[in-house]
Design an enzyme around this catalytic site. Structure first.
Site, mmCIF file in Angstrom:
data_model
loop_
_atom_site.group_PDB
_atom_site.id
_atom_site.type_symbol
_atom_site.label_atom_id
_atom_site.label_comp_id
_atom_site.label_asym_id
_atom_site.label_seq_id
_atom_site.Cartn_x
_atom_site.Cartn_y
_atom_site.Cartn_z
ATOM 1 N N CYS A 73 -18.443 -2.235 -20.070
ATOM 2 C CA CYS A 73 -19.720 -2.412 -19.368
ATOM 3 C C CYS A 73 -20.327 -3.799 -19.571
ATOM 4 C CB CYS A 73 -20.710 -1.337 -19.805
ATOM 5 S SG CYS A 73 -20.185 0.342 -19.366
ATOM 6 N N CYS B 96 -19.399 -6.134 -16.876
ATOM 7 C CA CYS B 96 -19.563 -5.652 -15.503
ATOM 8 C C CYS B 96 -20.596 -6.473 -14.732
ATOM 9 C CB CYS B 96 -19.981 -4.189 -15.505
ATOM 10 S SG CYS B 96 -20.157 -3.510 -13.840
ATOM 11 N N CYS C 256 -26.109 0.371 -12.237
ATOM 12 C CA CYS C 256 -25.387 1.551 -12.730
ATOM 13 C C CYS C 256 -26.248 2.412 -13.643
ATOM 14 C CB CYS C 256 -24.131 1.098 -13.473
ATOM 15 S SG CYS C 256 -23.089 2.462 -14.010
ATOM 16 N N CYS D 114 -14.284 -1.270 -15.102
ATOM 17 C CA CYS D 114 -14.744 0.129 -15.057
ATOM 18 C C CYS D 114 -13.550 1.052 -15.230
ATOM 19 C CB CYS D 114 -15.466 0.393 -13.734
ATOM 20 S SG CYS D 114 -16.534 1.853 -13.763
ATOM 21 N N GLU E 192 0.822 -1.208 0.000
ATOM 22 C CA GLU E 192 0.000 0.000 0.000
ATOM 23 C C GLU E 192 0.859 1.262 0.000
ATOM 24 O OE1 GLU E 192 -3.078 0.413 -0.578
ATOM 25 O OE2 GLU E 192 -3.616 -1.701 -0.620
#
Length: 367
Positions: A206, A209, A215, A199, A46
């Site tokens: 799409c 997805c 959405c 995305c 991270e």
């Protein structure tokens, strides 16, 4: 109505987790299905991923965990070694913060990554996003992890018209409603993967997805226009001069940048004008005035210019060159800030990418 919304949120997280179980990315710091996350790997990745993409981080992560498999070993490392392995990853203050954090965790917390968000936030280089990511991924805590990918997903999900710069708080509030009651680490990573694989910024996929049903922009041509952004400000143009001083054995003069702004604790060529000094060069230098002639040498201005882009400004670099004989170097090395380094030993230095670019461009001067 509230019950209906709860069902909507649960359906979204369930569908996303089902997709993640099949499509999840394999990343070296990510626990395999059914395994427990290594908190050190999560913290290290991270911090490396701050302002840096996954594909760039992977080889650095491998090198770090091979050399320092535990946070206690990293804490005991010499910082120059850490800086050397970090070279090229950018945002060099992160390397120093990482080392300071490792030392604190080793001494104050017995080498155990804290599973308390407030404690994590007190560590050098650990901000809100990094702390929430560690809590969710390393310890499976219910935390709302929101990065750029997740902002993009929820901006499209709700067709948010306000520019992202003004809608971050709204996105955080909305995304918080979708947090599941379990598998919190997987859920956070599933959103990250959805943003990275499906995305995506300009041409969202799409049709692939798993949550398109929820959405408002799913499948529409304008989906790629979200999130809306404010017009970009043009980056400040700066000019700097870098001194390439080589002795008659081919060694190059370096200095270590001691906690000074950019390139803190890195090994750099001497330079002037570009990093906010009073004598900041407003234009590219055509001649070297006496006050800019380092060591009072008769520098040659090299014709090739180098341009480098930082986060907040663009840098036009002028490089000046001088070859010095061995006897003259003794006076220079009275100042311990400077040292000559042979080309074969460059790999032992922590050299930023800009300095590497200069050395590579003018490698014919070094032998």
């Amino acid at each position: 109505m509230a019950e209906k919304n709860e069902d909507k949120y649960k359906q979204f997280s369930n569908k996303l987790l089902d997709w993640y179980d099949i499509r999840r990315r394999t990343l070296p710091w990510r626990a395999a299905p059914g395994e427990i996350s290594n908190p050190y790997f999560v913290l290290l990745s991270e911090i490396m991923l701050q302002q840096t993409v996954v594909v760039t981080v992977i080889p650095y992560f491998f090198r770090f965990v091979k050399k320092w498999p535990t946070i206690n070993q990293l804490a005991k490392a010499d910082f120059n070694e850490i800086a050397s392995l970090w070279a090229g990853l950018g945002y060099y203050r992160r390397a120093k913060n990482l080392h300071e954090t490792a030392k604190l965790i080793s001494t104050k917390y017995n080498g155990l990554i804290p599973n308390n968000k407030e404690v994590l936030l007190s560590l050098p280089g650990v901000g809100e996003y990094t702390a929430t990511a560690i809590m969710a991924i390393a310890f499976d805590k219910k935390e709302n992890v929101v990065d750029g990918n997740i902002e993009r997903i929820f901006s499209r999900l709700y067709k948010i018209e306000e520019p992202l710069e003004h809608s971050k708080k709204k996105i955080r509030t909305l995304s918080n409603k979708y947090l599941p009651c379990k598998r919190n680490g997987d859920y956070a990573q599933s959103l990250m993967d959805l943003g990275s694989l499906v995305c995506i910024p300009r041409a969202p996929r799409c049709k692939s997805c798993p949550v398109i049903f929820a959405c408002k922009l799913g499948g529409r041509s304008e989906a790629g226009l979200y999130p809306k952004r404010l017009p970009k400000k043009s980056k400040e143009q700066r000019y700097g001069m870098f001194y390439l001083l080589i002795d008659n054995e081919g060694s190059v003069l370096f200095r270590t940048n001691k906690n000074e702004r950019l390139f803190a604790n890195m090994d750099v060529l001497p330079s002037v004008g570009w990093n906010g000094e009073k004598e900041n060069l407003k234009t590219s230098p055509k001649i070297i005035s006496k006050d800019l002639a380092l060591f009072n040498l008769d520098w040659e201005i090299l014709e090739t210019k180098i341009n480098h882009v930082f986060t907040h400004f663009k840098l036009d670099c002028t490089v000046v060159f001088f070859r010095i004989n061995k006897k003259m170097t003794k006076n220079l090395l009275i100042n311990k800030e400077y040292r000559f380094v042979k080309k074969k030993d460059f790999n032992q230095l922590a050299i930023p990418s800009l300095i590497n670019k200069i050395l590579t461009t003018f490698e014919d001067k070094i032998y």
